[in-house]
Design a protein around this motif. Structure first.
Motif, PDB file in Angstrom:
ATOM      1  N   SER A 334       0.709  -1.200  -0.054  1.00  0.00           N
ATOM      2  CA  SER A 334      -0.078  -0.057   0.061  1.00  0.00           C
ATOM      3  C   SER A 334       0.920   1.254   0.018  1.00  0.00           C
ATOM      4  N   ALA A 336       2.257   4.851   0.857  1.00  0.00           N
ATOM      5  CA  ALA A 336       2.457   5.711   2.189  1.00  0.00           C
ATOM      6  C   ALA A 336       2.122   4.504   3.267  1.00  0.00           C
ATOM      7  N   GLN A 337       2.382   3.619   3.245  1.00  0.00           N
ATOM      8  CA  GLN A 337       2.593   2.494   4.243  1.00  0.00           C
ATOM      9  C   GLN A 337       3.833   1.676   4.382  1.00  0.00           C
ATOM     10  N   SER A 338       4.035   0.987   5.329  1.00  0.00           N
ATOM     11  CA  SER A 338       5.324   0.410   5.411  1.00  0.00           C
ATOM     12  C   SER A 338       4.891  -1.183   5.515  1.00  0.00           C
ATOM     13  N   SER A 339       5.757  -2.169   4.692  1.00  0.00           N
ATOM     14  CA  SER A 339       5.640  -3.432   5.097  1.00  0.00           C
ATOM     15  C   SER A 339       7.072  -4.161   5.604  1.00  0.00           C
ATOM     16  N   ASP A 370       9.566   0.991   3.392  1.00  0.00           N
ATOM     17  CA  ASP A 370       8.435   2.248   3.469  1.00  0.00           C
ATOM     18  C   ASP A 370       8.341   2.675   1.957  1.00  0.00           C
ATOM     19  N   SER A 372       6.657   5.220  -0.290  1.00  0.00           N
ATOM     20  CA  SER A 372       6.392   6.531  -0.285  1.00  0.00           C
ATOM     21  C   SER A 372       5.326   6.727  -1.282  1.00  0.00           C
ATOM     22  N   SER A 373       4.651   7.680  -0.897  1.00  0.00           N
ATOM     23  CA  SER A 373       3.352   8.474  -1.815  1.00  0.00           C
ATOM     24  C   SER A 373       4.039   9.239  -2.976  1.00  0.00           C
TER      25      SER A 373
END
Length: 431
Positions: A334, A336-339, A370, A372-373
């Motif tokens: 996703s 703007a989210q972290s995996s 991370d 990023s958007s």
């Protein structure tokens, strides 16, 4: 026909490849971990930057993180991979994720095959076919990664399944071992999935299922280069994806899920058979900078370069941010989210073949990824464009003002002051 008893024996032999012929996938002592808190990889929004061909030229302006490679089962710095460090880079274009994995190492390459020995004969599993010699003669099955094209031989799919997910070097020769590098990426899927023990589900191979290990799922991409031509694309393809599973009949870049080291399957597969219309969503290529040609290799050029040359291996991958997975087998990225992810590397150190559990990893715990958007980059772009527009308008107004000033000055020099005086005198005379 493959008889049940030889099949069971063959499964036991190939099953040992999952954990390696030398060591079981168990730690020698109590597990301890001191991970680097600064270790993380940032996937920037960089559309249209890279071409998926295994070359690193188009990644030169992308930042990555450099990791020391430690043994997975005993992460002691004294036993670190001596060939060099691993650099992991990532970016996305809003649709797909891209990864570049760089590992220093002398060039080694050796094609292999799986050889089975059992009481009723023997068999050989190459990249494209599987020969079984039984009391009734020789049977040849065309292998579709983990599924045999001959549907009447359905029971034999388990052999191919174990083979494809064991991380073999093109094929795994149980006599000579693995003699070429291999790389894998692993991602947390289930909320309870730990890095340690590859998900950490406590169930055994006979009891681990999607129900008993719910929440412990990890997603694994494994690329074994033994049958992969440098610079060529491997992974998900139309023929294999049509079979509804995560194999790769051409280059063994497979899409795997697991709950622990002993419970791993190709996507779409389980001990009960084919569960879904799963896909291998990964694609990738590899390269080594000792290669002297960039025009492209074919399989007949193998082994592509002279062994022992110093250099760096490059493994380049891509996968959609989101997949059509319905069974909790794929990580879903996703923006703007972290995996959470990890990377592993297998290498025949000092010419000694590696075994399944004898791999190196970048950390003894999950590493943040991370994503990023594009908003920050876009805002900078918009801000920059706005500033440029304002500057252009101001410059234009200044030029116009300057031109008007020059024009007025020029007209003023052409005006005759004597004429004004003459006109005034004439007016006075008329009074």
């Amino acid at each position: 026909m493959l008889h049940p008893r030889p099949l069971v024996l063959a499964l036991l032999v190939l099953g040992s490849a999952l954990v390696g012929p030398v060591k079981p996938h168990e730690e020698s002592g109590e597990w301890s971990c001191e991970s680097n808190p600064e270790a993380r990889v940032a996937a920037q929004y960089r559309p249209g930057v890279v071409t998926l061909d295994g070359h690193a030229d188009d990644w030169k302006d992308v930042n990555g993180f450099e990791f020391s490679l430690l043994p997975a089962l005993d992460p002691d710095a004294e036993n670190a991979y001596t060939g060099g460090k691993m650099t992991v880079k990532a970016l996305h274009d809003g649709k797909d994720m891209y990864f570049m994995v760089q590992v220093k190492g002398e060039y080694v390459y050796s094609k292999g095959s799986v050889k089975l020995q059992h009481g009723n004969g023997n068999g050989e599993f190459s990249g494209r076919s599987f020969h079984v010699i039984t009391a009734r003669g020789v049977s040849k099955f065309m292998a579709v990664g983990g599924i045999f094209a001959n549907k009447r031989k359905k029971r034999a799919w388990m052999i191919a399944l174990i083979y494809a997910s064991c991380g073999a070097c093109g094929g795994e020769d149980l006599t000579n071992g693995n003699k070429c590098p291999s790389v894998a990426l692993m991602f947390q899927v289930g909320d309870s999935a730990s890095y340690h023990n590859m998900g950490g589900c406590k169930e055994s191979p006979g009891t681990c299922t999607s129900k008993s290990c719910r929440g412990y799922e990890v997603d694994i991409m494994h690329f074994s280069i033994g049958n992969a031509v440098p610079g060529r694309l491997y992974g998900g393809n139309t023929l294999d994806n049509a079979e509804g599973y995560g194999g790769d009949r051409y280059g063994h870049l497979v899409d795997v899920y697991g709950w622990n080291p002993h419970c791993r399957n190709l996507d779409g597969m389980s001990p009960s058979g084919n569960d879904s219309s799963a896909q291998n969503d990964w694609k990738g290529a590899w390269w080594h900078d000792s290669f002297t040609t960039h025009s492209g290799f074919v399989e007949g050029d193998s082994p592509y370069a002279t062994s022992g040359q110093k250099g760096t291996y490059y493994f380049e991958f891509s996968r959609p941010l989101r997949t059509m997975d319905r069974l909790q087998q794929d990580v879903q990225f996703s923006i703007a989210q972290s995996s959470k992810f990890s990377a592993a590397f297998w290498y025949p150190v000092d010419g000694n073949p590696w075994h399944g559990s004898g791999h190196y990893t970048v950390s003894c715990d999950w590493v943040p990824l991370d994503i990023s958007s594009g908003s920050s980059a876009l805002s900078k772009s918009v801000s920059g464009n706005s500033w440029d527009a304002a500057s252009a308008v101001a410059l234009l107004l200044s030029v116009v003002s300057l031109c008007l000033s020059v024009f007025v000055g020029y007209q003023a020099t052409r005006f005759n002051p004597n004429g004004y005086q003459d006109a005034r005198s004439n007016a006075n005379d008329g009074l």
